[in-house]
Design an enzyme around this catalytic site. Structure first.
Site, mmCIF file in Angstrom:
data_model
loop_
_atom_site.group_PDB
_atom_site.id
_atom_site.type_symbol
_atom_site.label_atom_id
_atom_site.label_comp_id
_atom_site.label_asym_id
_atom_site.label_seq_id
_atom_site.Cartn_x
_atom_site.Cartn_y
_atom_site.Cartn_z
ATOM 1 N N VAL A 29 0.842 -1.204 0.000
ATOM 2 C CA VAL A 29 0.000 0.000 0.000
ATOM 3 C C VAL A 29 0.872 1.246 0.000
ATOM 4 O O VAL A 29 0.657 2.187 -0.772
ATOM 5 C CB VAL A 29 -0.963 -0.004 1.200
ATOM 6 C CG1 VAL A 29 -1.730 1.318 1.263
ATOM 7 C CG2 VAL A 29 -1.933 -1.170 1.093
ATOM 8 N N PRO A 49 9.105 -1.326 10.565
ATOM 9 C CA PRO A 49 10.299 -2.156 10.776
ATOM 10 C C PRO A 49 10.896 -2.652 9.457
ATOM 11 O O PRO A 49 12.087 -2.932 9.385
ATOM 12 C CB PRO A 49 9.778 -3.331 11.610
ATOM 13 C CG PRO A 49 8.457 -2.909 12.141
ATOM 14 C CD PRO A 49 7.904 -1.949 11.142
ATOM 15 N N PRO A 180 -1.727 3.341 -39.462
ATOM 16 C CA PRO A 180 -1.896 2.636 -40.726
ATOM 17 C C PRO A 180 -3.319 2.570 -41.266
ATOM 18 O O PRO A 180 -3.524 2.097 -42.380
ATOM 19 C CB PRO A 180 -1.405 1.228 -40.391
ATOM 20 C CG PRO A 180 -1.687 1.072 -38.936
ATOM 21 C CD PRO A 180 -1.440 2.432 -38.338
ATOM 22 N N ASP A 203 -5.185 13.735 -45.023
ATOM 23 C CA ASP A 203 -4.783 12.943 -46.180
ATOM 24 C C ASP A 203 -5.803 11.843 -46.442
ATOM 25 O O ASP A 203 -6.529 11.418 -45.535
ATOM 26 C CB ASP A 203 -3.412 12.279 -45.938
ATOM 27 C CG ASP A 203 -2.270 13.209 -46.278
ATOM 28 O OD1 ASP A 203 -2.520 14.261 -46.883
ATOM 29 O OD2 ASP A 203 -1.125 12.879 -45.924
ATOM 30 N N LYS A 225 -7.998 17.438 -52.345
ATOM 31 C CA LYS A 225 -8.830 18.308 -53.173
ATOM 32 C C LYS A 225 -8.403 19.771 -53.110
ATOM 33 O O LYS A 225 -9.114 20.646 -53.607
ATOM 34 C CB LYS A 225 -10.296 18.167 -52.746
ATOM 35 C CG LYS A 225 -10.858 16.771 -53.021
ATOM 36 C CD LYS A 225 -12.317 16.671 -52.637
ATOM 37 C CE LYS A 225 -12.859 15.273 -52.945
ATOM 38 N NZ LYS A 225 -14.281 15.127 -52.554
ATOM 39 N N GLY A 256 -1.521 9.702 -42.820
ATOM 40 C CA GLY A 256 -1.448 8.275 -42.585
ATOM 41 C C GLY A 256 -0.056 7.900 -42.113
ATOM 42 O O GLY A 256 0.926 8.560 -42.438
ATOM 43 N N GLY A 257 0.048 6.838 -41.318
ATOM 44 C CA GLY A 257 1.355 6.373 -40.860
ATOM 45 C C GLY A 257 2.037 7.376 -39.975
ATOM 46 O O GLY A 257 1.456 7.923 -39.039
ATOM 47 N N ASP A 258 3.297 7.658 -40.276
ATOM 48 C CA ASP A 258 4.103 8.616 -39.526
ATOM 49 C C ASP A 258 4.403 9.813 -40.426
ATOM 50 O O ASP A 258 4.689 9.636 -41.617
ATOM 51 C CB ASP A 258 5.415 7.964 -39.077
ATOM 52 C CG ASP A 258 6.267 8.911 -38.257
ATOM 53 O OD1 ASP A 258 6.177 8.876 -37.019
ATOM 54 O OD2 ASP A 258 7.027 9.704 -38.857
ATOM 55 N N MET A 340 4.128 2.310 -51.374
ATOM 56 C CA MET A 340 3.758 3.016 -52.615
ATOM 57 C C MET A 340 4.363 2.343 -53.848
ATOM 58 O O MET A 340 4.854 3.002 -54.755
ATOM 59 C CB MET A 340 4.200 4.486 -52.540
ATOM 60 C CG MET A 340 3.604 5.246 -51.374
ATOM 61 S SD MET A 340 4.140 6.958 -51.272
ATOM 62 C CE MET A 340 5.855 6.747 -50.771
#
Length: 417
Positions: A29, A49, A180, A203, A225, A256-258, A340
């Site tokens: 605790v 103790p 992802p 994205d 767009k 997306g991703g990193d 890609m």
């Protein structure tokens, strides 16, 4: 004494910095409670103790003082707050009685009804402390308190719980890696920043489901767009980030991703820095590792692959714009991960074979990884071009080349050669 369920506990936050706190008992605790007391700046004396190894380490580093003995009457003199948590019931009763005489607020781990204070289930998120106490007709329910606390803190952290119209972010831009595809794989920080945004520039490959959770006032801009044509698209995105940030908006660039793994994140960070705009980078889970993992493919495996290389395949090997040394990659014994590269996989495979890679090398194409539409197509380096066309594999897809493809159990529902 009146029943506590008739008179509920009065919630209060104790400011213990520099004030004397006594802890009786050095067991589990105390090990759980001491870090928060230390963080509060309390002047802590432990009376016990013995102590667990972690508690002893706190004493060794000077974070607490440790009196290595049983509790004695008078130990709570000039004490503001006491935690009684030993395994010695007689000592606990004596310490609790002294706390009552000296009007010291006292928590007891062994007998909550005999205590004058209760420790709430607490959690913290971005400067907010959540403290929960629950009671029922049968008494306190610490497990219910912890469950409620966890739900509130998780909601604050992931952005699903936020105070209306409460601004926690200064204007600026956050480049957020969305992961992802599965919305649950965005980081906690990324999700929170998304919930605090005024403008989101997203994205196509970002976690689209998260956009449905945004409040109606948030402006969502589809980066695909943004006008001015393909060549000017990145420059236009940079300008949109700059314009909205200068207008005093909290902007999230959701990728997306990193952001820095083939995401042009540094180009955007440089454009913002040139304008003196604050930019926060939130790393994301890269599809180069997570998508193969979701398909049962480890990019490294003991005795099989001690390395993995991530390559963009958006430019063919014979294209003069290519910066990839395909001859060198063909000589590596580890795993090759292509992003890609769906429409170039035939020419890439031929280049690797021409430079010495075995035509029998296993290949896996994982389309829409981590989403409900995920599917895997297996082939070899010699057949992958034909297989990709025959199976109509389309972006986004991650391609894994190497012996690791054959390591895991064959996943159900995928196309095998």
């Amino acid at each position: 004494m009146a029943e506590y369920d008739d008179h509920p506990a009065y919630p209060v936050g104790l400011r213990l910095n520099g004030r004397r706190v006594v802890v009786v008992g050095g067991g589990q605790v105390a090990q759980r409670r001491l870090p928060a007391l230390i963080a509060a700046g309390a002047d802590i004396t432990l009376v016990s103790p013995s102590a667990t190894a972690s508690v002893e380490a706190m004493a060794d580093t000077g974070e607490i003082r440790w009196e290595r003995r049983r509790y004695q009457d008078g130990d709570l003199t000039d004490t503001w707050y006491a935690l009684v948590a030993s395994s010695d019931g007689e000592a606990n009763d004596a310490a609790s009685a002294e706390a009552e005489r000296t009007r010291t607020w006292c928590v007891r781990s062994d007998d909550a009804e005999a205590a004058t204070a209760w420790t709430p289930a607490t959690g913290r998120s971005e400067g907010i402390t959540v403290a929960v106490l629950t009671t029922t007709s049968q008494g306190r329910d610490p497990r219910h308190s912890a469950a409620v606390r966890d739900a509130i803190v998780e909601g604050l952290r992931d952005g699903t719980l936020a105070a209306p119209h409460h601004r926690t972010r200064a204007p600026g831009v956050a480049l957020v890696g969305g992961g992802p595809g599965d919305p649950d794989l965005i980081t906690v920080r990324g999700r929170r920043l998304l919930a605090e945004a005024d403008v989101v520039i997203a994205d196509r490959l970002g976690p689209r489901d998260l956009l449905d959770e945004l409040p109606p006032h948030v402006e969502v801009i589809d980066a695909a767009k943004i006008p001015y044509g393909r060549y000017m698209a990145q420059e236009a995105i940079n300008q949109a980030l700059i314009d909205h940030a200068k207008a005093g908006k909290a902007v999230v660039r959701l990728k997306g991703g990193d952001p820095f793994v083939f995401g042009r994140g540094m180009e955007e960070a440089q454009a913002l820095a040139a304008e003196g705009i604050a930019c926060t980078v939130v790393p994301g889970i890269s599809s180069s590792i997570s998508v193969p993992g979701a398909a049962g493919i480890p990019v490294t495996h003991r005795g099989v692959a001690h390395e993995f290389t991530v390559v963009s395949g958006h430019v063919a090997p014979d294209d003069p714009r290519s910066l990839v040394d395909w001859a060198a990659l063909a000589q590596l014994r580890g795993t090759l991960v292509l992003l890609m590269a769906v429409d170039k996989i035939g020419s890439i495979a031929r280049a690797l074979i021409d430079h010495g890679k075995s035509p029998d090398t296993p290949v896996a194409l994982v389309q829409e990884g981590t989403t409900a539409a995920q599917r895997r197509v297996d082939a070899t380096l010699a057949t992958v071009g034909e297989r990709a066309a025959a199976e109509d594999v389309r972006p986004p897809a991650v391609i894994v080349i190497g012996e690791v493809v054959a390591v895991g159990p064959e996943p159900s529902g995928h196309s095998a050669e």
